[in-house]
Scaffold this active site. Structure first.
Site: not given
Lengths: 161, 161, 161, 161
Positions: D81-82, D10, D52
């Site tokens: 972040t995922d 992101t 990700s």
């Protein structure tokens, strides 16, 4: 007194942190007018919050009804850019006695480099100065509803000729 | 074609990291027009970069000469807010045959919450639509040079009556 | 739990639209932590809002007292950059049993290009990881109180050697 | 000297004006470090620019190889972040002799309210202070690779217990 009708479009898109999508939650027009230090009298009405690619004839009919119904004869409409010329034409052909100016943004207000403030400024002067009819203010230019299209390759508005 | 004359004012102030003062280094008009995605044809000329409290009659004479000398009859002038009405009156009394619109910002473009883009948008539509004369576009309103003052308590522009 | 002591400095300066000066009205630390999506437990205390050029020995004494008095042993202090090394040395010489990290900003948080968030992030990790003592986190580096100065020509922090 | 490995996420997403999608074009790490006024020596390497959620085992293998291959023993990795905890665990289990800190952003750097600068600041101090191992700095906290997960309902990182 200027009526502002909110219909959605890129201008009001926000980042949803949970799924990474650009979504509508509410209009930012009040924030924009505060940043603009606008003291002109305005009345804000959210008609819908839609991507203009998803606007139907019924949606345009609804916008037309709100323009007709409001007491002001100067109306600014925030709108997605993709079908802004279609809505301007729809209003231009069926309205009389009011000045209507449509504007949107190529980059959402929530981004660092948004064009939202500039386009709204253009619309504010235009709605106060133009005779009745339907217009678009984008890219620093003023377009009449019957002579405007969006050039999707360039991401810019231009006249037909 | 629109001529943009840059004269300074809050709009172009920047933060000097070395001494903590707000200073002029260059105009940000090109950056602003890029953010605005402006495709209107413009010609930018930096006349001076001054705080408008420090503008003299000689400075106003210089601005007047630049307005007269440029080939365009639509002229946008960026200007400090404190003496913007004085310069507008100076131009309004001595010019003919051109439409001149002055604008500035209450918050510099380099700040997060600047009104610069909005005011420039207002000026762009106004200069394209108004008849000859000198005007100010601030706070979402359009003022004629002979009926405007800055209310310094409120930090807003208003008519005299 | 981290204690944040606010003492002022460039980080918290705001633009006063009425006189064009940079002033203190309140700290922006809460806004910064919200933007940072910080979920670490913090307790914020505004000790003063001062330009660090105007900090006196009595002010430093006051900061020292607040560090000693708070229940947390991890303390982050926002501070003007000009005398940050002096305050760090004052604290480093007189404190024991606590980790104190000072940070500030070269550009106020209210500007588009502020370094405030980055420096606060550096301070947050540093205060959680460093042993007792007084430190400065600026320019992506970590300085001990007894080996740091501000290079005013460059506007950067550096070690003495 | 700190090595920065860019993998996407992101943090680096941008708005594509032509289709309204968030896309990768290039990393913004250089812009971020300039805004941060970072004077720490860094070496930046773009390994990939991926969401990700689309990262495969082969991608993680590739990141591991880049960490092993670089001469620096302090490595900061920007990452979506995922699946950041998955990559941190992959690296934590297979690396030795290097300190690796992963960070990302919940809001892209190109948005007004991004957490990118703060998280990068946290990573910068952490990588300089932590012993060898793999870590995540998000939400103002420091997590070890073997005790972290992303709470997707809250959009926050937390420990397992």
């Amino acid at each position: 007194m200027i009526r502002i009708l909110v219909t959605g479009g890129t201008l009001d898109k926000e980042y949803n942190q949970l799924d990474g999508e650009l979504v509508f939650t509410k209009t930012h027009i009040t924030d924009i007018l505060r940043q603009a230090k606008c003291t002109a009298q305005v009345s804000i009405e959210t008609v819908m919050l839609k991507d203009s690619l998803h606007m139907s004839d019924a949606d345009r009919e609804c916008i037309l009804e709100r323009v007709k119904a409001c007491p002001e004869d100067k109306v600014v409409i925030t709108h997605g850019t993709d079908t802004m010329p279609e809505t301007a034409a729809f209003l231009g052909q069926q309205l009389s006695g009011k000045t209507v100016v449509l504007l949107g943004a190529m980059v959402p207000y929530s981004f660092v480099n948004s064009d939202a403030l500039f386009n709204l400024g253009c619309a504010f002067s235009a709605v106060q100065l133009l005779p009745e009819g339907a217009y678009i203010t984008m890219n620093g230019k003023i377009f009449s509803w019957d002579n405007v299209r969006k050039n999707r390759q360039k991401g810019e508005f231009e006249t037909l000729d």
